[in-house]
Design an enzyme around this catalytic site. Structure first.
Site, PDB file in Angstrom:
ATOM      1  N   TYR A  25      34.187  47.898  27.385  1.00 59.18           N
ATOM      2  CA  TYR A  25      34.277  49.102  26.556  1.00 59.18           C
ATOM      3  C   TYR A  25      33.622  48.907  25.188  1.00 59.18           C
ATOM      4  O   TYR A  25      33.327  49.872  24.492  1.00 59.18           O
ATOM      5  CB  TYR A  25      35.736  49.543  26.359  1.00 59.18           C
ATOM      6  CG  TYR A  25      36.412  50.047  27.618  1.00 59.18           C
ATOM      7  CD1 TYR A  25      35.709  50.201  28.808  1.00 59.18           C
ATOM      8  CD2 TYR A  25      37.756  50.384  27.620  1.00 59.18           C
ATOM      9  CE1 TYR A  25      36.323  50.656  29.961  1.00 59.18           C
ATOM     10  CE2 TYR A  25      38.382  50.842  28.764  1.00 59.18           C
ATOM     11  CZ  TYR A  25      37.666  50.973  29.930  1.00 59.18           C
ATOM     12  OH  TYR A  25      38.284  51.431  31.073  1.00 59.18           O
TER      13      TYR A  25
ATOM     14  N   LYS B 178      38.958  38.875  38.130  1.00 56.43           N
ATOM     15  CA  LYS B 178      38.123  39.031  39.321  1.00 56.43           C
ATOM     16  C   LYS B 178      37.227  37.795  39.362  1.00 56.43           C
ATOM     17  O   LYS B 178      35.994  37.865  39.334  1.00 56.43           O
ATOM     18  CB  LYS B 178      37.312  40.347  39.199  1.00 56.43           C
ATOM     19  CG  LYS B 178      36.550  40.739  40.431  1.00 56.43           C
ATOM     20  CD  LYS B 178      37.430  41.215  41.577  1.00 56.43           C
ATOM     21  CE  LYS B 178      36.606  41.537  42.798  1.00 56.43           C
ATOM     22  NZ  LYS B 178      37.423  41.734  44.023  1.00 56.43           N
TER      23      LYS B 178
ATOM     24  N   ASP C 124      42.141  43.425  42.569  1.00 58.34           N
ATOM     25  CA  ASP C 124      42.349  44.322  43.716  1.00 58.34           C
ATOM     26  C   ASP C 124      43.709  44.062  44.366  1.00 58.34           C
ATOM     27  O   ASP C 124      44.425  44.992  44.749  1.00 58.34           O
ATOM     28  CB  ASP C 124      41.201  44.213  44.732  1.00 58.34           C
ATOM     29  CG  ASP C 124      40.629  42.806  44.851  1.00 58.34           C
ATOM     30  OD1 ASP C 124      41.080  41.915  44.097  1.00 58.34           O
ATOM     31  OD2 ASP C 124      39.740  42.584  45.692  1.00 58.34           O
TER      32      ASP C 124
ATOM     33  N   ASP D   6      43.243  49.045  31.556  1.00 60.04           N
ATOM     34  CA  ASP D   6      43.233  50.502  31.420  1.00 60.04           C
ATOM     35  C   ASP D   6      43.686  51.133  32.730  1.00 60.04           C
ATOM     36  O   ASP D   6      44.547  52.016  32.776  1.00 60.04           O
ATOM     37  CB  ASP D   6      41.792  50.930  31.067  1.00 60.04           C
ATOM     38  CG  ASP D   6      41.694  52.382  30.669  1.00 60.04           C
ATOM     39  OD1 ASP D   6      42.741  53.033  30.523  1.00 60.04           O
ATOM     40  OD2 ASP D   6      40.557  52.865  30.500  1.00 60.04           O
TER      41      ASP D   6
ATOM     42  N   ASP E 178      47.846  52.501  33.950  1.00 55.63           N
ATOM     43  CA  ASP E 178      48.140  53.867  34.398  1.00 55.63           C
ATOM     44  C   ASP E 178      48.835  53.835  35.758  1.00 55.63           C
ATOM     45  O   ASP E 178      49.768  54.598  36.009  1.00 55.63           O
ATOM     46  CB  ASP E 178      46.842  54.683  34.530  1.00 55.63           C
ATOM     47  CG  ASP E 178      46.547  55.461  33.262  1.00 55.63           C
ATOM     48  OD1 ASP E 178      47.088  55.081  32.200  1.00 55.63           O
ATOM     49  OD2 ASP E 178      45.765  56.427  33.316  1.00 55.63           O
TER      50      ASP E 178
END
Ligand code: NAD
Length: 358
Positions: A143, A193, A225, A249, A253
């Site tokens: 980001y 990852k 994942d 992020d 959620d």
């Protein structure tokens, strides 16, 4: 004690939910003998309307002069992606986090006992309980990396977003996670990852090295994942989950949805020395703004986090959380959590009931 709090009411339902949180602060002040001075800070779409940019000059200085910052929410269709960056509310959010050095975002996902029925997971999964803390790196990664957009000769337009992390950035967020775990159930799950990304391989090696300094904390690495899957299969296995900005992020959620309503969940963004920033995880909900329908509980619980993490006053934090549980336990509901056959109450009445319970 005396505290100075910056209030960023923002857009949409922001002013309504912050209004209720201020009432709760006053109620806690009365009970425990604290005094608050509030400083209004303009940020977001309302700032674009007032002064032409969403992040007015001097915003960080104003916030830095306070002990903590409480933010409602910013944004709305009026200030969409067609507007120049300096007028967009999201630009202001990224800028204030960066300028205050708020590199750690703490998001608890807790299934409140009175609302276990709102959990979308299987009953036997919900019965095990959900009580995890998502720790997301907030000022690095993709980001904030260099981005580019250019025309190629044969492939049309091509874009790149650079994901970069330094050892220092990883280590400081890692320490936060291990320290928090020591105050909780002493388990850290570090999400990466590492089977694909170089930044993740560095992330994993730094986290493993840190874990040796915290032998009392159980440590595991988990691929992003798999973590996404485990959060809906068995969220009760997690205590502290630490991860980089973009994974955090998305996963935070997901973790919040398994606990029921978006209107219930608080968050804290903290750095090493600057005032912490406390805000509900939801947005400005323009669809219900100004109608006395917003659930103020996420913002009120953000105030509880402010007492715990910025003021180091856990009795006050406990009092707010207990008051919320009591009001929910008595069956009071705003429209978002009312369910069929339950007459909902408004934003202001919910705030009043929580103040009374305190
Ligand atoms: P949202 O969270 O604002 O709303 C999603 C849905 O949840 C809506 O139906 C809304 O009515 C409901 N909802 C949200 N908060 C609620 C509450 N406290 N009580 C009851 N219902 C609630 O997300 P969105 O619709 O995707 O975004 C709306 C605007 O908010 C956008 O401009 C977005 O950029 C902005 N936003 C801001 C923040 C922030 O300020 N940190 C975070 C997310 C989104």
């Amino acid at each position: 004690m005396n505290f100075k709090i910056a209030l960023i009411k923002g857009d949409g339902i922001g002013p309504e939910v912050v209004g209720e949180a201020v009432k709760v602060l006053e109620a806690v002040g009365k009970k425990f003998g604290h005094r608050f001075t509030f400083v209004d800070v303009l940020l977001g779409g309302c700032a674009t309307d007032a002064v032409g940019k969403s992040y007015p000059d001097g915003t960080a200085e104003k916030c830095n002069a306070c002990d903590a910052v409480l933010l409602g929410a910013v944004g709305g269709p009026k200030w969409g992606s067609d507007k120049p960056a300096e007028q967009r509310p999201e630009t202001a959010l990224l800028a204030i986090r960066k300028d205050l050095g708020l590199y750690a975002n703490l998001r608890p996902a807790f299934l409140r006992p009175a609302l276990a029925g709102a959990c979308p997971l299987k009953q036997e999964t919900a019965e095990k309980g959900i009580d995890l803390m998502m720790v997301r790196e907030l000022t690095g990664g993709i980001y904030f990396g260099k981005r580019d957009r250019y025309q190629t000769e044969d492939r049309g337009v091509e874009c790149t977003d650079l994901m970069a992390y330094s050892e220092r950035e990883i280590e400081r967020i890692g320490r936060r996670a291990f320290e928090l775990a020591r105050l909780r159930r002493k388990k850290v799950s570090s999400v990466d990852k590492a089977n694909v990304l170089e930044t993740s391989r560095l992330w994993r090696s730094v986290m493993r090295r840190l874990s040796e300094e915290y032998p009392d904390v159980q440590y595991e690495d988990i691929l992003v994942d798999n973590c996404a899957m485990q959060l809906v299969r068995d969220p009760g296995q997690f205590d502290v989950v630490v991860t980089e900005n973009m994974f955090g992020d998305i996963l935070s959620d997901e973790a919040s949805m398994v606990t029921g309503s978006i209107g219930l969940l608080p968050s804290a963004s903290v750095g090493d020395s600057a005032p912490g920033l406390y805000e509900p995880i939801h947005g400005s909900a323009p669809d219900i703004a100004g109608q006395d329908k917003a659930n103020p509980i996420a913002t009120i619980l953000s105030v509880a986090m402010m007492f715990r993490y910025s003021f180091h006053l856990s009795d006050e934090a406990d009092a707010i959380e207990a008051a919320v549980d009591r009001v929910l336990g008595e069956g009071w509901r705003t429209p978002d959590i009312a369910g069929p056959g339950v007459a909902p109450i408004g934003t202001r009445q919910m705030g009043d009931l929580i103040c009374q319970a305190i």
